[in-house]
Every structure is written in C-alpha cells, then in structure tokens.
Write a protein that holds these residues in place. Structure first.
Motif, PDB file in Angstrom:
ATOM      1  N   SER A 131       0.778  -1.309   0.052  1.00  0.00           N
ATOM      2  CA  SER A 131      -0.129   0.140   0.120  1.00  0.00           C
ATOM      3  C   SER A 131       0.519   1.220  -0.038  1.00  0.00           C
ATOM      4  O   SER A 131       0.458   2.274  -0.426  1.00  0.00           O
ATOM      5  CB  SER A 131      -1.263   0.065   1.248  1.00  0.00           C
ATOM      6  OG  SER A 131      -1.727  -1.178   1.149  1.00  0.00           O
ATOM      7  N   VAL A 132       2.161   1.124   0.248  1.00  0.00           N
ATOM      8  CA  VAL A 132       3.084   2.277   0.401  1.00  0.00           C
ATOM      9  C   VAL A 132       3.680   2.451  -1.027  1.00  0.00           C
ATOM     10  O   VAL A 132       4.306   1.456  -1.358  1.00  0.00           O
ATOM     11  CB  VAL A 132       4.128   2.130   1.718  1.00  0.00           C
ATOM     12  CG1 VAL A 132       4.912   3.629   1.553  1.00  0.00           C
ATOM     13  CG2 VAL A 132       3.317   2.105   3.046  1.00  0.00           C
ATOM     14  N   SER A 133       3.824   3.651  -1.381  1.00  0.00           N
ATOM     15  CA  SER A 133       4.262   3.813  -2.687  1.00  0.00           C
ATOM     16  C   SER A 133       5.383   4.994  -2.519  1.00  0.00           C
ATOM     17  O   SER A 133       5.277   6.039  -1.691  1.00  0.00           O
ATOM     18  CB  SER A 133       3.463   4.234  -3.872  1.00  0.00           C
ATOM     19  OG  SER A 133       2.617   5.240  -3.524  1.00  0.00           O
ATOM     20  N   ARG A 134       6.394   5.039  -3.475  1.00  0.00           N
ATOM     21  CA  ARG A 134       7.158   6.075  -3.626  1.00  0.00           C
ATOM     22  C   ARG A 134       7.128   6.878  -4.743  1.00  0.00           C
ATOM     23  O   ARG A 134       6.933   6.207  -5.818  1.00  0.00           O
ATOM     24  CB  ARG A 134       8.653   5.668  -3.637  1.00  0.00           C
ATOM     25  CG  ARG A 134       9.841   6.695  -3.652  1.00  0.00           C
ATOM     26  CD  ARG A 134      11.106   5.834  -3.410  1.00  0.00           C
ATOM     27  NE  ARG A 134      12.083   6.918  -3.327  1.00  0.00           N
ATOM     28  CZ  ARG A 134      12.813   7.334  -4.572  1.00  0.00           C
ATOM     29  NH1 ARG A 134      12.251   6.905  -5.833  1.00  0.00           N
ATOM     30  NH2 ARG A 134      13.787   8.126  -4.411  1.00  0.00           N
ATOM     31  N   TYR A 135       7.212   8.352  -4.551  1.00  0.00           N
ATOM     32  CA  TYR A 135       7.168   9.049  -6.015  1.00  0.00           C
ATOM     33  C   TYR A 135       8.265   9.691  -5.987  1.00  0.00           C
ATOM     34  O   TYR A 135       8.695  10.506  -5.312  1.00  0.00           O
ATOM     35  CB  TYR A 135       5.757   9.948  -5.982  1.00  0.00           C
ATOM     36  CG  TYR A 135       5.747  11.171  -6.884  1.00  0.00           C
ATOM     37  CD1 TYR A 135       5.281  10.452  -8.185  1.00  0.00           C
ATOM     38  CD2 TYR A 135       6.220  12.448  -7.013  1.00  0.00           C
ATOM     39  CE1 TYR A 135       5.219  11.674  -9.364  1.00  0.00           C
ATOM     40  CE2 TYR A 135       6.556  13.088  -8.075  1.00  0.00           C
ATOM     41  CZ  TYR A 135       5.690  12.858  -9.374  1.00  0.00           C
ATOM     42  OH  TYR A 135       5.737  13.794 -10.261  1.00  0.00           O
ATOM     43  N   SER A 136       9.062   9.787  -7.364  1.00  0.00           N
ATOM     44  CA  SER A 136      10.275  10.571  -7.537  1.00  0.00           C
ATOM     45  C   SER A 136      10.351  11.248  -8.713  1.00  0.00           C
ATOM     46  O   SER A 136      10.266  10.398  -9.735  1.00  0.00           O
ATOM     47  CB  SER A 136      11.305   9.817  -7.238  1.00  0.00           C
ATOM     48  OG  SER A 136      12.519  10.530  -7.390  1.00  0.00           O
ATOM     49  N   ARG A 137      10.258  12.719  -8.866  1.00  0.00           N
ATOM     50  CA  ARG A 137      10.625  13.119 -10.388  1.00  0.00           C
ATOM     51  C   ARG A 137      11.000  14.670 -10.106  1.00  0.00           C
ATOM     52  O   ARG A 137      10.342  15.326  -9.271  1.00  0.00           O
ATOM     53  CB  ARG A 137       8.966  13.043 -11.156  1.00  0.00           C
ATOM     54  CG  ARG A 137       9.422  13.882 -12.379  1.00  0.00           C
ATOM     55  CD  ARG A 137       7.993  13.660 -13.205  1.00  0.00           C
ATOM     56  NE  ARG A 137       7.823  12.321 -13.484  1.00  0.00           N
ATOM     57  CZ  ARG A 137       6.334  12.149 -13.827  1.00  0.00           C
ATOM     58  NH1 ARG A 137       5.670  13.015 -13.932  1.00  0.00           N
ATOM     59  NH2 ARG A 137       6.114  10.754 -14.065  1.00  0.00           N
ATOM     60  N   GLY A 138      11.927  15.158 -10.481  1.00  0.00           N
ATOM     61  CA  GLY A 138      12.401  16.228 -10.604  1.00  0.00           C
ATOM     62  C   GLY A 138      12.802  16.983  -9.446  1.00  0.00           C
ATOM     63  O   GLY A 138      12.635  18.063  -9.060  1.00  0.00           O
ATOM     64  N   GLY A 139      13.563  16.027  -8.313  1.00  0.00           N
ATOM     65  CA  GLY A 139      13.914  16.483  -7.123  1.00  0.00           C
ATOM     66  C   GLY A 139      12.827  16.507  -6.085  1.00  0.00           C
ATOM     67  O   GLY A 139      13.136  16.486  -4.966  1.00  0.00           O
ATOM     68  N   LEU A 140      11.427  16.061  -6.431  1.00  0.00           N
ATOM     69  CA  LEU A 140      10.298  15.544  -5.781  1.00  0.00           C
ATOM     70  C   LEU A 140      10.176  14.404  -5.129  1.00  0.00           C
ATOM     71  O   LEU A 140       9.842  13.612  -6.204  1.00  0.00           O
ATOM     72  CB  LEU A 140       8.896  16.489  -6.188  1.00  0.00           C
ATOM     73  CG  LEU A 140       7.823  16.052  -5.536  1.00  0.00           C
ATOM     74  CD1 LEU A 140       7.834  16.862  -4.077  1.00  0.00           C
ATOM     75  CD2 LEU A 140       6.436  16.595  -6.258  1.00  0.00           C
ATOM     76  N   VAL A 141      10.250  14.116  -4.019  1.00  0.00           N
ATOM     77  CA  VAL A 141      10.285  12.697  -3.617  1.00  0.00           C
ATOM     78  C   VAL A 141       9.336  12.553  -2.379  1.00  0.00           C
ATOM     79  O   VAL A 141       9.335  13.427  -1.506  1.00  0.00           O
ATOM     80  CB  VAL A 141      11.698  12.029  -3.067  1.00  0.00           C
ATOM     81  CG1 VAL A 141      11.480  10.655  -2.627  1.00  0.00           C
ATOM     82  CG2 VAL A 141      12.795  12.152  -4.203  1.00  0.00           C
ATOM     83  N   GLN A 142       8.678  11.621  -2.536  1.00  0.00           N
ATOM     84  CA  GLN A 142       7.565  11.699  -1.361  1.00  0.00           C
ATOM     85  C   GLN A 142       6.878  10.191  -1.525  1.00  0.00           C
ATOM     86  O   GLN A 142       6.703   9.523  -2.258  1.00  0.00           O
ATOM     87  CB  GLN A 142       6.447  12.606  -1.352  1.00  0.00           C
ATOM     88  CG  GLN A 142       5.348  12.357  -2.709  1.00  0.00           C
ATOM     89  CD  GLN A 142       4.339  13.412  -2.641  1.00  0.00           C
ATOM     90  OE1 GLN A 142       3.476  13.338  -1.593  1.00  0.00           O
ATOM     91  NE2 GLN A 142       4.208  14.239  -3.690  1.00  0.00           N
ATOM     92  N   TYR A 143       6.591   9.727  -0.060  1.00  0.00           N
ATOM     93  CA  TYR A 143       5.910   8.601   0.202  1.00  0.00           C
ATOM     94  C   TYR A 143       4.487   8.730   0.250  1.00  0.00           C
ATOM     95  O   TYR A 143       4.069   9.626   1.117  1.00  0.00           O
ATOM     96  CB  TYR A 143       6.813   7.631   1.430  1.00  0.00           C
ATOM     97  CG  TYR A 143       7.954   7.225   0.794  1.00  0.00           C
ATOM     98  CD1 TYR A 143       8.104   5.721   0.415  1.00  0.00           C
ATOM     99  CD2 TYR A 143       8.941   8.056   0.686  1.00  0.00           C
ATOM    100  CE1 TYR A 143       9.386   5.437   0.205  1.00  0.00           C
ATOM    101  CE2 TYR A 143      10.291   7.556   0.452  1.00  0.00           C
ATOM    102  CZ  TYR A 143      10.377   6.449  -0.004  1.00  0.00           C
ATOM    103  OH  TYR A 143      11.782   5.648  -0.417  1.00  0.00           O
ATOM    104  N   SER A 144       3.431   7.554  -0.029  1.00  0.00           N
ATOM    105  CA  SER A 144       2.192   7.736   0.333  1.00  0.00           C
ATOM    106  C   SER A 144       1.548   6.559   0.686  1.00  0.00           C
ATOM    107  O   SER A 144       2.160   5.475   0.358  1.00  0.00           O
ATOM    108  CB  SER A 144       1.549   8.610  -0.833  1.00  0.00           C
ATOM    109  OG  SER A 144       1.599   7.774  -2.114  1.00  0.00           O
ATOM    110  N   VAL A 145       0.313   6.369   1.404  1.00  0.00           N
ATOM    111  CA  VAL A 145      -0.196   5.209   1.563  1.00  0.00           C
ATOM    112  C   VAL A 145      -1.874   5.256   0.877  1.00  0.00           C
ATOM    113  O   VAL A 145      -2.366   6.014   1.037  1.00  0.00           O
ATOM    114  CB  VAL A 145      -0.744   5.205   3.156  1.00  0.00           C
ATOM    115  CG1 VAL A 145      -1.394   4.025   3.384  1.00  0.00           C
ATOM    116  CG2 VAL A 145       0.876   5.242   3.958  1.00  0.00           C
TER     117      VAL A 145
END
Length: 204
Positions: A131-145
């Motif tokens: 259920s946890v995912s990682r987003y990374s693009r253009g210096g923006l990194v964040q995790y979400s549920v």
C-alpha cells in the motif's frame, strides 16, 4: 501627489488550505513565508495533484513547459517548517459562526511526515499489501499510503510500516480519526477534472 508609506500587515496566524495540488501548495507556501502556520488537507494519498502526472518534455534544450517549476513549488511547500500536510483527509463540517473558522475533517490510514522522511524505503518492503508507494521526479520525493488496500485503514490491526521506519516518520496508531482545525482563513483549491475532448469532435 505624495502618499504616506504604509507598512504591509499580515494578521493571519493560522490558515487552512483544502487541496494539495500545485495551487494549494503554492498558496500554502506563500502564506507560510508571510508567517502563518498552514495546514493543508488533501483527499487523495499524495501531495501534488494532477501536476504529478505531467513530465518534462526532455528535449535537448529547455522548452519552458514549466513542469519543473510546479514540482519545485510542491517540494518547497513540503520542506517548509510552517506547512503541515494531512493526506487521505476529507472535510466533514465547517463552522464559521465564531471568531475563527472551525473545520472538522476525517482522516484515514497511517500518516507520513513528509519532512521527516529520509527516503530509506524500508516502509515499502514492510507493507504486506504494498500500500505504500514512492514518487520521485524532478527533485520531488514523497511516500504515500493507498487507503483502498491498507490493512490499518480497513480497520485491521497493522503497524508494520510505522515499525519499519527508523526515524518515526509514520504514525499508524490511529488509522481512523477526526481532526479539528481552527483557522483565521480557509482557501479552497480542490483542483479540476481533466477535459474530455470527445465532446469536441471538431478537434479530431
């Protein structure tokens, strides 16, 4: 004519922004830079809205599409110490009869402190439902549920992602709770729906 110089004043101490797309993030960042403590509520699991689906044209020379500017604004808002993001949250009621606007919101699932996150990825492997995912693009990194698959959000006992986090950036103690916010002002930035070109046949 000569006008006296008037120092600008900014009386808002607490602000609420509904919607964490690029508009909500930009507004929250500007309010925080002016000294306000800002809470941003986002209905979905991730901060950034539809801009996250846009990408740089990646040509040899910059075509000034502006996507990197949007990603930078979101990243700056996440990093600002006076901005707090609450994802997977929906407004339930609003009371503006008092001196401040009182808003009650319902939150679901574990909460990730995006500023505290060190991008170690341990929560990704710890979640049995992925259920946890990682987003990374253009210096923006964040995790979400993703609360649609999260065990805790469904009412089942599970704190594996929180236990795996080495910096305590995940709070899974109360996966379902009500949040009450008192604000001097509320800005609604709930975004837009993607236009369906089928209704315009002349576009081909």
């Amino acid at each position: 004519a000569c006008f006296p110089k008037i120092a600008p004043t900014f009386a808002m101490k607490k602000a609420l922004v509904v919607g964490a797309g690029v508009t909500g993030c930009s507004a929250a960042l500007e309010l925080a830079r002016r000294g306000a403590s800002v809470t941003v509520l986002e209905r979905s699991s991730r901060v950034g809205g539809k801009v996250l689906s846009y990408c740089c044209k990646a040509t040899d020379s910059c075509s000034r599409c502006g996507v990197c500017v949007a990603h930078d604004a979101i990243a700056d808002a996440i990093r600002h110490p006076k901005v707090r993001f609450v994802a997977n949250a929906a407004v339930e009621s609003v009371d503006d009869s008092g001196a401040r606007i009182a808003v009650r919101a319902a939150m679901r699932g574990p909460r990730i402190d995006l500023r505290a996150c060190i991008d170690c990825g341990k929560c990704l492997s710890a979640c049995p439902e992925k259920s946890v995912s990682r987003y990374s693009r253009g210096g923006l990194v964040q995790y979400s549920v993703d609360v649609s698959t999260c065990r805790a959000a469904a009412g089942r006992e599970c704190t594996l992602c929180a236990k795996a986090c080495p910096v305590d950036a995940i709070d899974a103690s109360k996966p379902k709770q009500s949040l009450r916010i008192a604000a001097d002002g509320v800005l609604v930035a709930t975004g837009h729906e993607t236009f369906d070109p089928v209704v315009k046949p002349r576009l081909g």
